[in-house]
Write a protein that holds these residues in place. Structure first.
Motif, mmCIF file in Angstrom:
data_model
loop_
_atom_site.group_PDB
_atom_site.id
_atom_site.type_symbol
_atom_site.label_atom_id
_atom_site.label_comp_id
_atom_site.label_asym_id
_atom_site.label_seq_id
_atom_site.Cartn_x
_atom_site.Cartn_y
_atom_site.Cartn_z
ATOM 1 N N LEU A 98 0.986 -1.109 -0.202
ATOM 2 C CA LEU A 98 -0.102 0.187 0.217
ATOM 3 C C LEU A 98 1.479 1.628 0.182
ATOM 4 C CD1 LEU A 98 -2.739 -1.002 1.995
ATOM 5 C CD2 LEU A 98 -3.376 -0.873 -0.234
ATOM 6 N N LEU A 99 1.646 1.378 1.082
ATOM 7 C CA LEU A 99 3.191 2.439 0.174
ATOM 8 C C LEU A 99 3.102 2.643 -0.382
ATOM 9 C CD1 LEU A 99 4.023 2.277 4.714
ATOM 10 C CD2 LEU A 99 2.090 3.224 3.671
ATOM 11 N N GLU A 100 3.861 1.215 -1.305
ATOM 12 C CA GLU A 100 4.357 1.729 -2.534
ATOM 13 C C GLU A 100 3.817 2.158 -3.629
ATOM 14 O OE1 GLU A 100 7.342 -1.971 -2.356
ATOM 15 O OE2 GLU A 100 8.533 -1.117 -0.881
ATOM 16 N N ALA A 101 2.328 1.750 -3.405
ATOM 17 C CA ALA A 101 1.275 1.930 -4.517
ATOM 18 C C ALA A 101 1.666 3.206 -5.364
ATOM 19 C CB ALA A 101 -0.136 1.562 -4.346
ATOM 20 N N SER A 102 1.120 3.515 -6.711
ATOM 21 C CA SER A 102 1.503 4.641 -7.032
ATOM 22 C C SER A 102 0.486 5.527 -7.021
ATOM 23 C CB SER A 102 2.739 4.300 -8.600
ATOM 24 O OG SER A 102 1.483 3.964 -9.468
ATOM 25 N N ASP A 103 -1.245 5.227 -7.373
ATOM 26 C CA ASP A 103 -2.129 5.625 -7.488
ATOM 27 C C ASP A 103 -3.244 4.710 -6.609
ATOM 28 O OD1 ASP A 103 -2.749 3.288 -9.184
ATOM 29 O OD2 ASP A 103 -2.687 4.537 -10.947
ATOM 30 N N GLU A 104 -4.252 6.062 -7.016
ATOM 31 C CA GLU A 104 -5.713 5.580 -6.149
ATOM 32 C C GLU A 104 -5.956 3.799 -6.637
ATOM 33 O OE1 GLU A 104 -9.957 6.936 -4.946
ATOM 34 O OE2 GLU A 104 -8.360 8.126 -6.130
ATOM 35 N N LYS A 105 -5.901 3.626 -8.090
ATOM 36 C CA LYS A 105 -6.911 2.277 -8.696
ATOM 37 C C LYS A 105 -5.754 0.928 -8.432
ATOM 38 C CE LYS A 105 -8.538 2.095 -12.885
ATOM 39 N NZ LYS A 105 -8.269 2.077 -13.988
ATOM 40 N N ILE A 131 -3.465 1.144 -5.267
ATOM 41 C CA ILE A 131 -4.449 0.797 -4.185
ATOM 42 C C ILE A 131 -5.666 0.348 -3.481
ATOM 43 C CG2 ILE A 131 -5.072 1.950 -1.987
ATOM 44 C CD1 ILE A 131 -2.640 3.970 -2.309
ATOM 45 N N LEU A 132 -6.986 0.474 -4.770
ATOM 46 C CA LEU A 132 -7.640 -0.327 -4.950
ATOM 47 C C LEU A 132 -7.985 -1.616 -5.059
ATOM 48 C CD1 LEU A 132 -10.360 2.224 -5.571
ATOM 49 C CD2 LEU A 132 -10.067 1.446 -3.317
ATOM 50 N N SER A 133 -7.331 -2.024 -6.179
ATOM 51 C CA SER A 133 -6.758 -3.114 -6.416
ATOM 52 C C SER A 133 -5.792 -4.180 -5.348
ATOM 53 C CB SER A 133 -6.425 -2.813 -7.661
ATOM 54 O OG SER A 133 -5.777 -4.521 -8.055
ATOM 55 N N ILE A 134 -5.382 -3.824 -4.501
ATOM 56 C CA ILE A 134 -4.432 -4.298 -3.568
ATOM 57 C C ILE A 134 -5.740 -4.485 -3.026
ATOM 58 C CG2 ILE A 134 -2.537 -4.080 -1.716
ATOM 59 C CD1 ILE A 134 -1.317 -2.352 -4.024
ATOM 60 N N LEU A 135 -6.022 -3.150 -1.845
ATOM 61 C CA LEU A 135 -7.008 -4.065 -0.792
ATOM 62 C C LEU A 135 -7.998 -4.877 -1.243
ATOM 63 C CD1 LEU A 135 -8.229 0.342 0.109
ATOM 64 C CD2 LEU A 135 -6.676 -1.496 2.242
ATOM 65 N N LYS A 136 -8.339 -4.817 -2.793
ATOM 66 C CA LYS A 136 -9.933 -5.542 -2.722
ATOM 67 C C LYS A 136 -8.963 -7.592 -2.882
ATOM 68 C CE LYS A 136 -12.347 -5.245 -6.584
ATOM 69 N NZ LYS A 136 -12.660 -5.355 -8.393
ATOM 70 N N ASN A 137 -8.120 -7.451 -2.626
ATOM 71 C CA ASN A 137 -7.577 -9.432 -2.973
ATOM 72 C C ASN A 137 -6.532 -9.441 -2.162
ATOM 73 O OD1 ASN A 137 -5.514 -11.167 -3.548
ATOM 74 N ND2 ASN A 137 -4.476 -10.197 -5.176
#
Length: 82
Positions: free
Chosen positions: A52-59, A61-67
């Motif tokens: 999450l901290l390394e994610a570059s954009d909101e999309k 981050i949302l993908s990471i949270l969903k999985n």
């Protein structure tokens, strides 16, 4: 360092003050130490937090949270023969 406003009940505050006095530490220092210990408990969550901290954009981050399935970089490399 960042400032943080924290709301706790009176009884917890009084206990923290007593511990603070006995251990000769500030309440802030005790909270930092406790929070750090709490956050270091789960290896699975550590990996998720890192992503999450390394994610570059909101999309992303949302993908990471969903999985819910996360793998380490080494596991990924093995899986895809990299």
């Amino acid at each position: 360092m960042h400032r943080l406003n924290l709301t706790i009940d009176e009884a917890l505050y009084e206990k923290a003050r007593a511990f603070s006095f006995l251990e000769n530490k500030s309440i802030s220092q005790m909270i930092r130490e406790s929070l750090s210990e709490y956050l270091d408990k789960s290896k699975e969550k550590k990996a998720q937090v890192k992503l999450l901290l390394e994610a570059s954009d909101e999309k992303e981050i949302l993908s990471i949270l969903k999985n819910d399935e996360f793998s380490t970089q080494d596991e990924f490399a093995k899986k895809f023969n990299l």
